[in-house]
Motif scaffolding. Structure first.
Motif, PDB file in Angstrom:
ATOM      1  N   ARG A  88      47.016 132.011 -64.845  1.00  0.00           N
ATOM      2  CA  ARG A  88      48.004 131.770 -63.798  1.00  0.00           C
ATOM      3  C   ARG A  88      47.580 132.528 -62.554  1.00  0.00           C
ATOM      4  O   ARG A  88      47.063 133.637 -62.632  1.00  0.00           O
ATOM      5  CB  ARG A  88      49.383 132.243 -64.235  1.00  0.00           C
ATOM      6  CG  ARG A  88      49.896 131.612 -65.505  1.00  0.00           C
ATOM      7  CD  ARG A  88      51.254 132.179 -65.862  1.00  0.00           C
ATOM      8  NE  ARG A  88      52.265 131.752 -64.912  1.00  0.00           N
ATOM      9  CZ  ARG A  88      52.872 130.564 -64.989  1.00  0.00           C
ATOM     10  NH1 ARG A  88      52.551 129.718 -65.924  1.00  0.00           N
ATOM     11  NH2 ARG A  88      53.795 130.231 -64.120  1.00  0.00           N
ATOM     12  N   TYR A 116      44.478 125.315 -54.458  1.00  0.00           N
ATOM     13  CA  TYR A 116      45.404 124.774 -55.460  1.00  0.00           C
ATOM     14  C   TYR A 116      44.755 123.630 -56.222  1.00  0.00           C
ATOM     15  O   TYR A 116      44.807 123.569 -57.459  1.00  0.00           O
ATOM     16  CB  TYR A 116      46.685 124.309 -54.771  1.00  0.00           C
ATOM     17  CG  TYR A 116      47.695 123.698 -55.723  1.00  0.00           C
ATOM     18  CD1 TYR A 116      48.634 124.488 -56.368  1.00  0.00           C
ATOM     19  CD2 TYR A 116      47.697 122.329 -55.979  1.00  0.00           C
ATOM     20  CE1 TYR A 116      49.552 123.935 -57.251  1.00  0.00           C
ATOM     21  CE2 TYR A 116      48.601 121.771 -56.863  1.00  0.00           C
ATOM     22  CZ  TYR A 116      49.531 122.572 -57.488  1.00  0.00           C
ATOM     23  OH  TYR A 116      50.428 122.012 -58.364  1.00  0.00           O
ATOM     24  N   VAL A 173      44.033 123.922 -60.268  1.00  0.00           N
ATOM     25  CA  VAL A 173      44.682 123.016 -61.217  1.00  0.00           C
ATOM     26  C   VAL A 173      43.643 122.196 -61.967  1.00  0.00           C
ATOM     27  O   VAL A 173      43.749 121.983 -63.181  1.00  0.00           O
ATOM     28  CB  VAL A 173      45.683 122.098 -60.487  1.00  0.00           C
ATOM     29  CG1 VAL A 173      46.174 120.993 -61.407  1.00  0.00           C
ATOM     30  CG2 VAL A 173      46.867 122.906 -59.967  1.00  0.00           C
ATOM     31  N   THR A 193      47.286 127.522 -63.549  1.00  0.00           N
ATOM     32  CA  THR A 193      48.643 127.261 -63.071  1.00  0.00           C
ATOM     33  C   THR A 193      48.905 128.123 -61.843  1.00  0.00           C
ATOM     34  O   THR A 193      48.555 129.307 -61.817  1.00  0.00           O
ATOM     35  CB  THR A 193      49.670 127.586 -64.171  1.00  0.00           C
ATOM     36  OG1 THR A 193      49.411 126.749 -65.294  1.00  0.00           O
ATOM     37  CG2 THR A 193      51.081 127.331 -63.679  1.00  0.00           C
ATOM     38  N   LYS A 220      47.684 123.242 -70.543  1.00  0.00           N
ATOM     39  CA  LYS A 220      46.985 122.324 -69.648  1.00  0.00           C
ATOM     40  C   LYS A 220      47.685 120.977 -69.601  1.00  0.00           C
ATOM     41  O   LYS A 220      48.392 120.597 -70.535  1.00  0.00           O
ATOM     42  CB  LYS A 220      45.542 122.140 -70.124  1.00  0.00           C
ATOM     43  CG  LYS A 220      44.540 121.747 -69.048  1.00  0.00           C
ATOM     44  CD  LYS A 220      43.115 121.908 -69.557  1.00  0.00           C
ATOM     45  CE  LYS A 220      42.094 121.636 -68.489  1.00  0.00           C
ATOM     46  NZ  LYS A 220      40.708 121.805 -68.983  1.00  0.00           N
ATOM     47  N   THR A 249      50.618 118.719 -64.765  1.00  0.00           N
ATOM     48  CA  THR A 249      50.176 120.101 -64.900  1.00  0.00           C
ATOM     49  C   THR A 249      51.052 120.809 -65.925  1.00  0.00           C
ATOM     50  O   THR A 249      51.974 120.221 -66.487  1.00  0.00           O
ATOM     51  CB  THR A 249      50.266 120.847 -63.551  1.00  0.00           C
ATOM     52  OG1 THR A 249      51.656 121.004 -63.190  1.00  0.00           O
ATOM     53  CG2 THR A 249      49.550 120.083 -62.449  1.00  0.00           C
TER      54      THR A 249
END
Length: 820
Positions: A44, A73, A77, A82, A309, A323
């Protein structure tokens, strides 16, 4: 609502200038969590943004740099990471510097799920630093204000770094590093190379520049850092020094993100890398599928996240990626949260499972017996299933159906199917009543109570009970029906909760199941109760349908190839979810999907990657090795015939073909093979590990067939001889019948196939004769129909019986009596 600035970066002059257009969006981040450890780490990343709408106290609009958020981002991803967003104040932040001609920026600018994800950024006080392996300070002119001096954000960055996390910044985002200190009050990056937007490239004569609280170069140097930069600029200049990754300007976004990913992966042990690689193969059919629905998956081992995932598309039209934070409806998996809420209130001393439900719902009819909350949880209350009543009453699957509608169906029941606590039946009515109990005890709906006392404390900010079907949910996967000729939307129009309608994400489910290992909400005693079998009033009799032994958490305990597991599933519209928990191995595996496909195979294959070869039984029974006996055709013929299970309203046929016994259900399939393991016991040939036994015995001169699957209860069928009615004989069953409680009418008619019935909202239900006045329908909820007669043998009505409902009476209308 915060304003959104319209700024772009002028690459030629290496400065920021306002555009003529302004964009307005609301930005939101969602908080997930799990544990970052040396063995297994949840991947994360926390993005730090600013709430500043203007440069200082001026009227010059400021913004967060869209490209500097979107490019990292997108890459994070794609790598299975995350991303969450915070700002000093939380809530709306201004964005700008948008280049809609760039394909990636355009994708996310019109990606409803991404923009919804950004709708309200989190406050720094909401963050649990153990949840993150990296923190990234995004840029834009707004980044110069409100971030660097925020001590809570400083503390978050320091804690992430101290747990071997990565600190990253890009362009003006480096301003956020200005005052970073270690626990001793010294610079966190003393002597390290740091870059950001150099003062050299600022337009020092511009009004915006005069509002800056400090110069980034000098602030980094004052804090012991070695500020470096590229004289050329806009060349992707990125510096990696230890676990600090910084980029000079927007052109660094891609390289900076890749460097962060490299550091995170380098900190992962080889065993995790190999496990992730192998699990990725499990989902190969869903990878790189923006044009089709997909799944999100989570795997926990020893209280830590191994895998989290998403694959495929949450919205095929917009090709929005699934996501770990995409919301899915989890159907019947929702029931565990209702049970948890009740047990939590019991633990708080606000109710007792021995309480009579009439204490909280006095408007319930008096059935002559108390009905305890325990009996509601254990599916032994005697209430008919409300969903069966719903269908029989004529509700269609796409009708709007509310919590009050479900409650009304239950309150209309004039009698119970059995004495409470003396037997089990498949009914979800008890959970609907328990939602009303929560409301009476707390003054809150179950949705509000769960939000305040379960979801928020656990950081499950992407989870909610959906009790308003008109509410527009952000970041939710669409419900699809996959058919041969393409996809169809499969909307869900009801707002009942307690039994279904919980929306959650893979990341949030991870947090929920981590709470089972180390409870933050509820005690270990509560968790143990939740995973304990329900019992009848005798305290020992358990409920064991073919799914497994029912637990208080509304899940099932069932052996998987000889290894105990807890499991359940949810199928609602196009949503399909599965959860497998192996308690002795501390492994939890789950898959959520929006493709109306049962995902049990994916869930199990993922679990096997960390379980290894622990199963004493094979994945598939080798019937060539099964010890069997030889029976003559004559011996086999003694078991041939038709069998009826009156309790569950099911008919079966057993017949001999090619000197082998076959078992056929009422749907008329080809029949499953039965191989003899003793003279009167047969095992069904199945493609899997389930041991299904069919036993025969004679009682009172009549043959009975007993069906069991694994450790299930016995399903007893009694032999019967089917009858055939003539067309003339069927005439007396024709007529119109009415149920007063449901205010529903059914008309029985005859066609070339025999007796059938219907009402205005239901498809035709065909009826097959079992006995003189007993018929089996082709509808599960309609079950069987047994006609009632008066002393003159005139039909006065009929009773519906199934595994979900008993003796629901419909009265015949326009009955003529002798002498009238």
């Amino acid at each position: 609502m915060g304003k959104v600035s319209g700024y772009i970066c002028n690459q030629k002059n290496n400065m920021y200038r306002p555009t003529s257009k302004f964009y307005q969006v609301i930005i939101m981040g969602l908080l997930f969590s799990s544990l970052i450890t040396r063995a297994y780490a949840q991947k994360r990343i926390l993005f730090v943004t600013s709430n500043q709408e203007f440069y200082g106290n001026s009227k010059i609009a400021a913004a967060n740099h869209f490209e500097e958020m979107v490019i990292p981002y997108h890459l994070f991803v794609k790598a299975g990471l995350t991303v969450d967003f915070i700002s000093p104040k939380g809530g709306a932040i201004p964005i700008g510097y948008i280049n809609s001609s760039d394909s990636i920026q355009k994708k996310y600018l019109y990606d409803a799920f991404f923009m919804d994800k950004l709708q309200h950024t989190l406050k720094p006080s909401d963050i649990r630093t153990d949840d993150y392996s990296a923190i990234l300070y995004t840029g834009g002119g707004a980044a110069m204000f409100g971030v660097a001096e925020n001590e809570t954000i400083q503390n978050i960055a320091r804690k992430i770094y101290n747990k071997n996390g990565v600190i990253a910044a890009i362009c003006h985002g480096t301003a956020g590093l200005a005052y970073l200190k270690d626990d001793a009050g010294k610079s966190l990056y003393s002597g390290k190379k740091i870059t950001g937007f150099p003062d050299k490239f600022e337009n020092k004569k511009a009004e915006y520049y005069k509002t800056f609280p400090f110069v980034i170069d000098q602030a980094v140097k004052n804090n012991g850092g070695n500020f470096v930069y590229s004289d050329e600029g806009w060349d992707g200049f990125t510096i990696v020094d230890g676990r600090f990754v910084t980029g000079q300007d927007p052109s660094s976004a891609s390289k900076m993100a890749h460097e962060v990913i490299t550091l995170i992966e380098a900190g992962s042990p080889q065993i995790q890398k190999e496990t992730t690689k192998n699990i990725d193969k499990v989902f190969s059919d869903w990878a790189n599928g923006p044009d089709k629905p997909g799944v999100a998956a989570g795997l926990l081992k020893d209280g830590k996240i191994v895998y989290l995932k998403g694959f495929g598309s949450a919205d095929v039209n917009h090709q929005s990626d699934i996501t770990a934070d995409t919301k899915f409806q989890i159907g019947a998996m929702s029931k565990q949260f209702t049970a948890f809420a009740i047990l939590l209130l019991e633990e708080q001393g606000k109710l007792s499972l021995s309480d009579d439900v009439h204490k909280y719902i006095p408007q319930l009819p008096d059935y002559g017996y108390p009905i305890t909350l325990k009996q509601l949880l254990s599916q032994s209350s005697g209430f008919a299933d409300f969903s069966a009543l719903k269908e029989i009453a004529g509700w269609r699957s796409k009708d709007v159906f509310t919590q009050q509608d479900a409650l009304d169906l239950i309150l209309q029941q004039k009698k119970l199917d059995h004495i409470p606590g003396t037997k089990f039946s498949q009914t979800a009515s008890g959970l609907i009543l328990l939602t009303e109990v929560v409301k009476q005890v707390t003054g809150q709906t179950l949705a509000a109570f769960a939000q305040q006392h379960i979801f928020q404390p656990l950081g499950m900010t992407n989870t909610l009970f959906y009790d308003d079907n008109q509410l527009i949910l952000p970041n939710v996967a669409r419900s699809y029906q996959v058919e041969k000729n393409g996809l169809k939307n499969n909307p869900i129009n009801y707002s009942i909760i307690g039994t279904t309608n919980l929306y959650t994400s893979a990341a949030d489910l991870s947090r929920w199941y981590l709470n089972f290992e180390n409870p933050k909400i509820g005690s270990k005693k509560l968790i143990k109760k939740l995973t304990s079998p329900v019992t009848l009033n005798d305290g020992s009799s358990t409920y064991n349908p073919t799914a497994g032994r029912l637990l208080y958490g509304q899940q099932y305990q069932h052996a998987e190839r000889g290894v105990p597991k807890i499991w359940t599933y949810g199928l609602e519209g196009g949503y399909a979810s599965n959860i497998f928990v192996f308690p002795h191995q501390n492994v939890t595996s789950f898959v959520l999907g929006n493709n109306n496909r049962y995902n049990g195979g994916l869930t199990m294959n993922m679990a096997i990657e960390v379980l290894g070869d622990i199963f004493p039984a094979p994945a598939r029974i080798d019937f060539n090795k099964l010890k069997t006996i030889k029976l003559t055709r004559r011996q086999l013929e003694t078991y041939s015939g038709h069998y009826w299970d009156n309790e569950n309203a099911t008919a079966r046929r057993v017949y001999v073909k090619n000197d082998t016994l076959h078992y056929q259900s009422s749907d008329g399939n080809n029949g499953d093979l039965l191989v003899p393991v003793s003279e009167n016991v047969f095992q069904m040939v199945v493609d899997g590990d389930d041991v299904i036994l069919v036993k025969f015995r004679k009682e009172g001169g009549r043959m009975k067939m007993v069906y069991t699957s694994g450790e299930s209860d016995e399903y007893v069928h009694e032999a019967y001889t089917p009858i055939k009615h003539t067309a003339a004989a069927l005439d007396e069953f024709k007529g119109t019948f009415y149920n007063h409680a449901l205010k529903t009418t059914y008309t029985f008619s005859q066609n070339e196939k025999g007796l059938f019935t219907s009402n205005k909202n239901q498809p035709l239900i065909s009826l097959s004769p079992i006995q003189a006045d007993l018929f089996l329908s082709n509808s599960r909820n309609f079950g069987s129909v047994r006609f009632a007669r008066d002393q003159q043998k005139n039909i006065t009505g009929f009773y519906i019986n199934s595994d979900r409902i008993k003796n629901l009476f419909f009265e015949k209308l326009n009955i003529s009596h002798p002498g009238e």
